[in-house]
Design a protein around this motif. Structure first.
Motif, mmCIF file in Angstrom:
data_model
loop_
_atom_site.group_PDB
_atom_site.id
_atom_site.type_symbol
_atom_site.label_atom_id
_atom_site.label_comp_id
_atom_site.label_asym_id
_atom_site.label_seq_id
_atom_site.Cartn_x
_atom_site.Cartn_y
_atom_site.Cartn_z
ATOM 1 N N ALA A 51 0.847 -1.200 0.000
ATOM 2 C CA ALA A 51 0.000 0.000 0.000
ATOM 3 C C ALA A 51 0.882 1.249 0.000
ATOM 4 O O ALA A 51 1.893 1.292 0.702
ATOM 5 C CB ALA A 51 -0.888 -0.005 1.238
ATOM 6 N N VAL A 52 0.494 2.221 -0.784
ATOM 7 C CA VAL A 52 1.257 3.481 -0.879
ATOM 8 C C VAL A 52 0.282 4.664 -0.840
ATOM 9 O O VAL A 52 -0.933 4.477 -0.813
ATOM 10 C CB VAL A 52 2.126 3.533 -2.163
ATOM 11 C CG1 VAL A 52 3.243 2.508 -2.117
ATOM 12 C CG2 VAL A 52 1.284 3.343 -3.414
ATOM 13 N N SER A 53 0.863 5.867 -0.868
ATOM 14 C CA SER A 53 0.025 7.048 -0.602
ATOM 15 C C SER A 53 -0.896 7.472 -1.732
ATOM 16 O O SER A 53 -1.848 8.213 -1.488
ATOM 17 C CB SER A 53 0.874 8.240 -0.171
ATOM 18 O OG SER A 53 2.229 7.981 -0.181
ATOM 19 N N ASN A 54 -0.634 7.091 -2.951
ATOM 20 C CA ASN A 54 -1.550 7.402 -4.060
ATOM 21 C C ASN A 54 -1.144 6.590 -5.297
ATOM 22 O O ASN A 54 -0.119 5.894 -5.285
ATOM 23 C CB ASN A 54 -1.580 8.916 -4.370
ATOM 24 C CG ASN A 54 -0.204 9.470 -4.647
ATOM 25 O OD1 ASN A 54 0.424 9.116 -5.632
ATOM 26 N ND2 ASN A 54 0.288 10.325 -3.761
ATOM 27 N N GLY A 55 -1.941 6.698 -6.346
ATOM 28 C CA GLY A 55 -1.687 5.921 -7.554
ATOM 29 C C GLY A 55 -0.473 6.419 -8.325
ATOM 30 O O GLY A 55 0.220 5.635 -8.992
ATOM 31 N N THR A 56 -0.213 7.709 -8.228
ATOM 32 C CA THR A 56 0.936 8.286 -8.933
ATOM 33 C C THR A 56 2.244 7.703 -8.395
ATOM 34 O O THR A 56 3.107 7.272 -9.169
ATOM 35 C CB THR A 56 0.919 9.826 -8.785
ATOM 36 O OG1 THR A 56 -0.292 10.307 -9.379
ATOM 37 C CG2 THR A 56 2.111 10.473 -9.447
ATOM 38 N N VAL A 57 2.372 7.646 -7.070
ATOM 39 C CA VAL A 57 3.613 7.095 -6.519
ATOM 40 C C VAL A 57 3.653 5.571 -6.633
ATOM 41 O O VAL A 57 4.741 4.993 -6.662
ATOM 42 C CB VAL A 57 3.900 7.578 -5.073
ATOM 43 C CG1 VAL A 57 4.011 9.087 -5.027
ATOM 44 C CG2 VAL A 57 2.896 7.056 -4.068
ATOM 45 N N ALA A 58 2.493 4.932 -6.740
ATOM 46 C CA ALA A 58 2.494 3.485 -7.014
ATOM 47 C C ALA A 58 3.217 3.243 -8.347
ATOM 48 O O ALA A 58 4.073 2.360 -8.453
ATOM 49 C CB ALA A 58 1.067 2.948 -7.077
ATOM 50 N N LEU A 59 2.883 4.068 -9.347
ATOM 51 C CA LEU A 59 3.544 3.934 -10.659
ATOM 52 C C LEU A 59 5.036 4.265 -10.548
ATOM 53 O O LEU A 59 5.873 3.585 -11.143
ATOM 54 C CB LEU A 59 2.864 4.850 -11.684
ATOM 55 C CG LEU A 59 1.469 4.392 -12.129
ATOM 56 C CD1 LEU A 59 0.688 5.542 -12.755
ATOM 57 C CD2 LEU A 59 1.583 3.231 -13.129
ATOM 58 N N GLU A 60 5.362 5.294 -9.789
ATOM 59 C CA GLU A 60 6.776 5.672 -9.637
ATOM 60 C C GLU A 60 7.572 4.547 -8.985
ATOM 61 O O GLU A 60 8.674 4.216 -9.438
ATOM 62 C CB GLU A 60 6.896 6.944 -8.790
ATOM 63 C CG GLU A 60 6.616 8.192 -9.602
ATOM 64 C CD GLU A 60 6.610 9.456 -8.729
ATOM 65 O OE1 GLU A 60 5.729 10.283 -8.945
ATOM 66 O OE2 GLU A 60 7.477 9.576 -7.845
ATOM 67 N N ALA A 61 7.012 3.963 -7.931
ATOM 68 C CA ALA A 61 7.732 2.885 -7.250
ATOM 69 C C ALA A 61 7.829 1.649 -8.141
ATOM 70 O O ALA A 61 8.871 0.983 -8.181
ATOM 71 C CB ALA A 61 7.037 2.538 -5.933
ATOM 72 N N ALA A 62 6.754 1.363 -8.888
ATOM 73 C CA ALA A 62 6.783 0.187 -9.775
ATOM 74 C C ALA A 62 7.861 0.357 -10.848
ATOM 75 O O ALA A 62 8.626 -0.572 -11.122
ATOM 76 C CB ALA A 62 5.407 -0.018 -10.420
ATOM 77 N N VAL A 63 7.929 1.553 -11.428
ATOM 78 C CA VAL A 63 8.963 1.786 -12.449
ATOM 79 C C VAL A 63 10.347 1.757 -11.809
ATOM 80 O O VAL A 63 11.294 1.193 -12.365
ATOM 81 C CB VAL A 63 8.713 3.128 -13.202
ATOM 82 C CG1 VAL A 63 9.900 3.475 -14.088
ATOM 83 C CG2 VAL A 63 7.435 3.041 -14.038
ATOM 84 N N ALA A 64 10.467 2.321 -10.603
ATOM 85 C CA ALA A 64 11.766 2.312 -9.916
ATOM 86 C C ALA A 64 12.258 0.885 -9.682
ATOM 87 O O ALA A 64 13.464 0.628 -9.715
ATOM 88 C CB ALA A 64 11.665 3.070 -8.594
ATOM 89 N N CYS A 65 11.321 -0.036 -9.481
ATOM 90 C CA CYS A 65 11.688 -1.450 -9.279
ATOM 91 C C CYS A 65 12.413 -2.036 -10.496
ATOM 92 O O CYS A 65 13.084 -3.056 -10.383
ATOM 93 C CB CYS A 65 10.444 -2.292 -9.007
ATOM 94 S SG CYS A 65 9.807 -2.114 -7.345
ATOM 95 N N LEU A 66 12.227 -1.410 -11.670
ATOM 96 C CA LEU A 66 12.854 -1.947 -12.889
ATOM 97 C C LEU A 66 14.324 -1.567 -13.001
ATOM 98 O O LEU A 66 15.040 -2.094 -13.851
ATOM 99 C CB LEU A 66 12.127 -1.427 -14.136
ATOM 100 C CG LEU A 66 10.635 -1.713 -14.261
ATOM 101 C CD1 LEU A 66 10.111 -1.180 -15.585
ATOM 102 C CD2 LEU A 66 10.378 -3.207 -14.150
ATOM 103 N N ASP A 67 14.769 -0.583 -12.194
ATOM 104 C CA ASP A 67 16.155 -0.100 -12.293
ATOM 105 C C ASP A 67 16.535 0.229 -13.736
ATOM 106 O O ASP A 67 17.499 -0.329 -14.280
ATOM 107 C CB ASP A 67 17.138 -1.145 -11.731
ATOM 108 C CG ASP A 67 17.102 -1.168 -10.218
ATOM 109 O OD1 ASP A 67 16.975 -0.076 -9.620
ATOM 110 O OD2 ASP A 67 17.175 -2.270 -9.640
ATOM 111 N N LEU A 68 15.780 1.113 -14.341
ATOM 112 C CA LEU A 68 16.036 1.481 -15.736
ATOM 113 C C LEU A 68 17.400 2.158 -15.859
ATOM 114 O O LEU A 68 17.806 2.925 -14.984
ATOM 115 C CB LEU A 68 14.952 2.445 -16.234
ATOM 116 C CG LEU A 68 13.519 1.914 -16.270
ATOM 117 C CD1 LEU A 68 12.559 3.009 -16.722
ATOM 118 C CD2 LEU A 68 13.409 0.694 -17.189
ATOM 119 N N LYS A 69 18.085 1.851 -16.968
ATOM 120 C CA LYS A 69 19.344 2.538 -17.283
ATOM 121 C C LYS A 69 19.005 3.661 -18.265
ATOM 122 O O LYS A 69 18.005 3.563 -18.992
ATOM 123 C CB LYS A 69 20.326 1.566 -17.946
ATOM 124 C CG LYS A 69 20.586 0.299 -17.151
ATOM 125 C CD LYS A 69 21.502 0.557 -15.956
ATOM 126 C CE LYS A 69 21.655 -0.675 -15.076
ATOM 127 N NZ LYS A 69 20.428 -1.106 -14.362
#
Ligand SMILES: Cc1ncc(COP(=O)(O)O)c(C=O)c1O
Length: 368
Positions: A51-69
């Motif tokens: 659970a996170v504070s809103n849908g926007t940061v859910a997307l940010e954290a999900a993308v951060a999990c990918l460790d994009l270069k």
């Protein structure tokens, strides 16, 4: 004025929130957080919920999990909220767009293959206004090219695709529980995943990346994306009666369809044979032949006591993203057309039959 949306908050929400206040569990630990995570994940058929504070940061954290270069690409629809594109940009990646499908207004999955390059890492399907994206072609591409699927199911609580719940269709999925969502926590969001490692990483990013072996020792920078127990208490109470909430949305979708069927100048939402649409918002697209765009139509409806909201404006039409060096000069005709001609009608969980009849009459009067 018939409002475009209203949440339905009941006695159970009040009882659970009162429990938080009485026991002092008002911050981001407590039984409601854990129960809400576990039960929402189970509802969507995923093993882990964060659970996170809103849908926007859910997307940010999900993308951060990918460790994009730098240079890594994520394919997403242009017709969505900016949260999707900015999550990719903040995550250090390059957002790559496809147009909307003319029937469902979701990403046109037939355009995805042509956008895949050696740098593509993920696809982000967004279930628009309660209708699922056609996932089979995306699953095939993800498998073939080793891509991660991050589903944005913010608008599709309880919707199903070929019998499976939205939010259980990708590697990671993201939800919003904003007040206009089918179940709400006021503000709130969640990430679901089937991967234990991704779950651990999302949990860590949510809470400042405290190291488990020693508090206040950090090997990477995280965020405070925590949801409160108070919010989760509301969410759990909502989830306990999601069937009623969904039944109301399905009733509304059917009722509007009945009332507006055959009205010249309108395109109504569809329900593909492989999907259940939860009609998060009941959208309309106006033919240009009516001589009206959505702005004029909305103004006329407002004068008749009907509140509406415009459709999304595509990511390729956003100056904020041009400034970042993206999408200038790109053209997506379906998204451009529905952005100009589309709006949604009052779709709240308190909408009555009388109000639906009044809304439909106002729509017809504006078109007459
Ligand atoms: C498809 C979609 N994704 C993400 C979000 C962002 O959610 P939030 O408003 O909770 O940040 C929304 C919000 O309305 C949305 O509709």
């Amino acid at each position: 004025m018939i409002p475009v949306n209203e949440p339905r908050i009941g006695e159970q929400e009040l009882a659970y929130v009162t429990e938080c206040l009485r026991t002092g569990w008002i911050s981001s630990a407590g039984r409601f957080i854990e129960e809400f995570e576990a039960r929402w994940a189970a509802y969507c058929g995923m093993p882990y919920g964060i659970a996170v504070s809103n849908g926007t940061v859910a997307l940010e954290a999900a993308v951060a999990c990918l460790d994009l270069k730098p240079g890594d690409e994520v394919i997403l629809p242009t017709f969505t909220i900016i949260s999707c594109a900015q999550a990719v940009v903040y995550g250090g990646g390059v957002p790559v767009l496809v147009d909307a499908a003319p029937r469902t207004w979701c990403m046109d999955v037939s355009q995805v293959a042509a956008k895949i390059t050696s740098r593509t890492r993920a696809i982000m399907p967004v279930h628009i206004y309660g209708h699922p994206v056609d996932m089979v072609p995306l699953w095939a591409l993800a498998e073939q090219h080793g891509l991660t699927i991050i589903e944005d199911a913010a608008e599709a609580h309880g919707a199903t695709y070929r019998g499976q719940r939205c939010g259980g269709l990708g590697d990671l999925s993201c939800f919003s529980f904003y007040a206009n969502k089918i179940i709400t926590t006021g503000e709130g969001g969640m990430i679901l995943t089937k991967d234990a490692k991704l779950a651990e990483r999302a949990r860590s990013l949510r809470n400042l990346c405290f190291r488990p072996e020693r508090r206040f020792y950090h090997t990477e920078l995280g965020h405070n994306f925590r949801l409160t127990n108070l919010q989760a208490a509301v969410g759990l109470a909502q989830l306990e009666r999601i069937d009623d909430l969904l039944a109301h949305k399905r009733w509304m979708g059917g009722r509007y369809a009945e009332l507006l069927a055959g009205t010249p100048g309108l395109t109504l939402p569809v329900e593909e044979p492989w999907a259940t649409n939860v009609y998060w918002m009941y959208g309309l697209v106006l033919d240009e032949a009516t001589g009206m765009d959505a702005v004029v139509f909305a103004r006329r409806l407002k004068a008749l006591g009907v509140e509406t909201r415009p459709f999304f404006l595509g990511m390729h039409e956003q100056p904020a993203l041009w400034e970042e060096g993206y999408f200038r000069g790109e053209v997506y005709p379906v998204a451009e057309r529905i952005a100009r001609q589309g709006l949604y009608l009052p779709s709240g969980l308190t909408l009555t039959n009388e109000q639906a009849v009044q809304v439909a009459a106002a729509v017809k009067a504006c078109l007459a």
